[in-house]
Design a protein around this motif. Structure first.
Motif, PDB file in Angstrom:
ATOM      1  N   ARG A  23      10.984  -7.845 -24.993  1.00 43.53           N
ATOM      2  CA  ARG A  23      10.693  -9.236 -24.646  1.00 43.53           C
ATOM      3  C   ARG A  23      11.288 -10.186 -25.692  1.00 43.53           C
ATOM      4  O   ARG A  23      11.889 -11.209 -25.364  1.00 43.53           O
ATOM      5  CB  ARG A  23       9.184  -9.428 -24.535  1.00 43.53           C
ATOM      6  N   GLU A  24      11.135  -9.828 -26.973  1.00 39.92           N
ATOM      7  CA  GLU A  24      11.666 -10.661 -28.043  1.00 39.92           C
ATOM      8  C   GLU A  24      13.195 -10.671 -28.019  1.00 39.92           C
ATOM      9  O   GLU A  24      13.834 -11.708 -28.250  1.00 39.92           O
ATOM     10  CB  GLU A  24      11.168 -10.152 -29.396  1.00 39.92           C
ATOM     11  N   ASP A  57      14.372 -12.936 -25.204  1.00 44.50           N
ATOM     12  CA  ASP A  57      14.192 -14.348 -25.567  1.00 44.50           C
ATOM     13  C   ASP A  57      15.243 -14.786 -26.578  1.00 44.50           C
ATOM     14  O   ASP A  57      15.801 -15.888 -26.481  1.00 44.50           O
ATOM     15  CB  ASP A  57      12.792 -14.565 -26.151  1.00 44.50           C
ATOM     16  N   ASP A  70       0.697 -12.612 -27.804  1.00 49.86           N
ATOM     17  CA  ASP A  70       1.487 -13.632 -28.488  1.00 49.86           C
ATOM     18  C   ASP A  70       1.038 -13.740 -29.946  1.00 49.86           C
ATOM     19  O   ASP A  70      -0.151 -13.930 -30.228  1.00 49.86           O
ATOM     20  CB  ASP A  70       1.311 -14.976 -27.775  1.00 49.86           C
TER      21      ASP A  70
END
Length: 304
Positions: free
Chosen positions: A18-19, A22, A256
């Motif tokens: 996910r990081e 992004d 998060d």
């Protein structure tokens, strides 16, 4: 990495991917189109609903521009661990899957792996510490909304959580922070609530959990965040904490970093403002004595 459980390994991959997406400025749809996958596959991988095969992970890491050998090797190792075949856990059986939310099942999974649990409650004794009678009385308050067999399964889940936690207290630190109203609300009546307090006092007095109370007299806005739980999955990784919170209508798992760190900071602030463990145990003793002598509850004005 090689010593991780499939749960921890799955989480590591999910967050890393996910990081990386992004950082690359890509949407999930763009990833799906490039990899020739369905959009749902990308979403399920990032949500942790499915694990990614090492053969799929290699080209995905290349697409994200991740070429560091050690990082690639660690993630591939995590992918193999995450896909390791495990005995089906009780909370993954069909009956529990039908009646427990996804967030609740993940909460239980993280509790089993946690090295530290921090629970903050302003209404009730946390679920993993509830005695059977207290849990039944608490759930019974919502009897009109919970039809059988869901009610019975929820009660069974709470008892399974409690037994699992008690069986591994030597491997996990548990910090429980309760607002004073939790001790004053006699769910199930005096006898049931006294039994609950006795059990909680026992594990606290034996040093199996750390228990503190936030008094009514505390001049501090203690209830702004509501109740929540934090599970730390590693003693070395400061970003390993996972947040669980519910508001009565729904629940969620939050990973998060900014949100979990803010809740941890809040917990630590309140922990240091609270009554310490000996004072809290003395308060419980006084409360138990009043319950067992069936002293009348404080007068509460009736609504007209």
């Amino acid at each position: 990495t090689e010593g991780d459980s499939p749960t921890v390994a799955r989480r590591r991959i999910r967050l890393a991917l996910r990081e990386a997406r992004d950082a690359a400025g890509l949407t999930q749809m763009q990833v799906a189109e490039e990899m020739e996958w369905s959009l749902s596959k990308v979403i399920r991988i990032e949500n942790g609903d499915v694990t990614i095969a090492p053969n799929d992970l290699r080209p995905l890491l290349s697409f994200y521009g991740i070429k560091d050998r050690k990082q690639v090797s660690d993630l591939l190792t995590s992918a193999r661990i995450a896909r390791a075949r495990q005995r089906q856990a009780w909370y993954q059986t069909p009956d529990f899957r039908e009646h427990l939310s996804d967030a609740t099942r993940r909460l239980i999974e993280y509790e089993i792996e946690a090295v530290a649990i921090r629970s903050y409650s302003i209404y009730y004794i946390p679920g993993f510490l509830q005695t059977e009678r207290y849990a039944a009385a608490l759930t019974g308050k919502f009897g009109e909304e919970l039809a059988s067999p869901k009610k019975e399964l929820l009660l069974a889940a709470r008892q399974n959580r409690r037994q699992t936690l008690l069986s591994r207290l030597a491997a996990v630190e548990v910090f429980v922070l309760l607002e004073e109203s939790v001790f004053m609300r006699p769910i199930g009546g005096e006898e049931t609530f006294a039994e609950q307090l006795h059990e909680m006092r026992r594990v606290a007095a034996e040093g199996q959990i750390h228990l503190r109370m936030l008094p009514f007299a505390l001049d501090y806005p203690i209830a702004n965040n509501g109740s929540y739980d934090l599970m730390a999955l590693s003693t070395e990784d400061t970003d390993s904490e996972v947040l669980y919170r519910e508001n009565g209508m729904n629940d969620e798992i939050v990973e998060d970093k900014t949100t979990t760190q803010r809740h941890r900071q809040r917990f630590d602030q309140l922990w240091h403002l609270s009554k310490d463990e000996p004072d809290t145990i003395r308060f419980i003793d006084t409360r138990i004595k009043k319950l067992e002598t069936r002293s009348p509850s404080p007068d509460i004005p009736e609504l007209e």
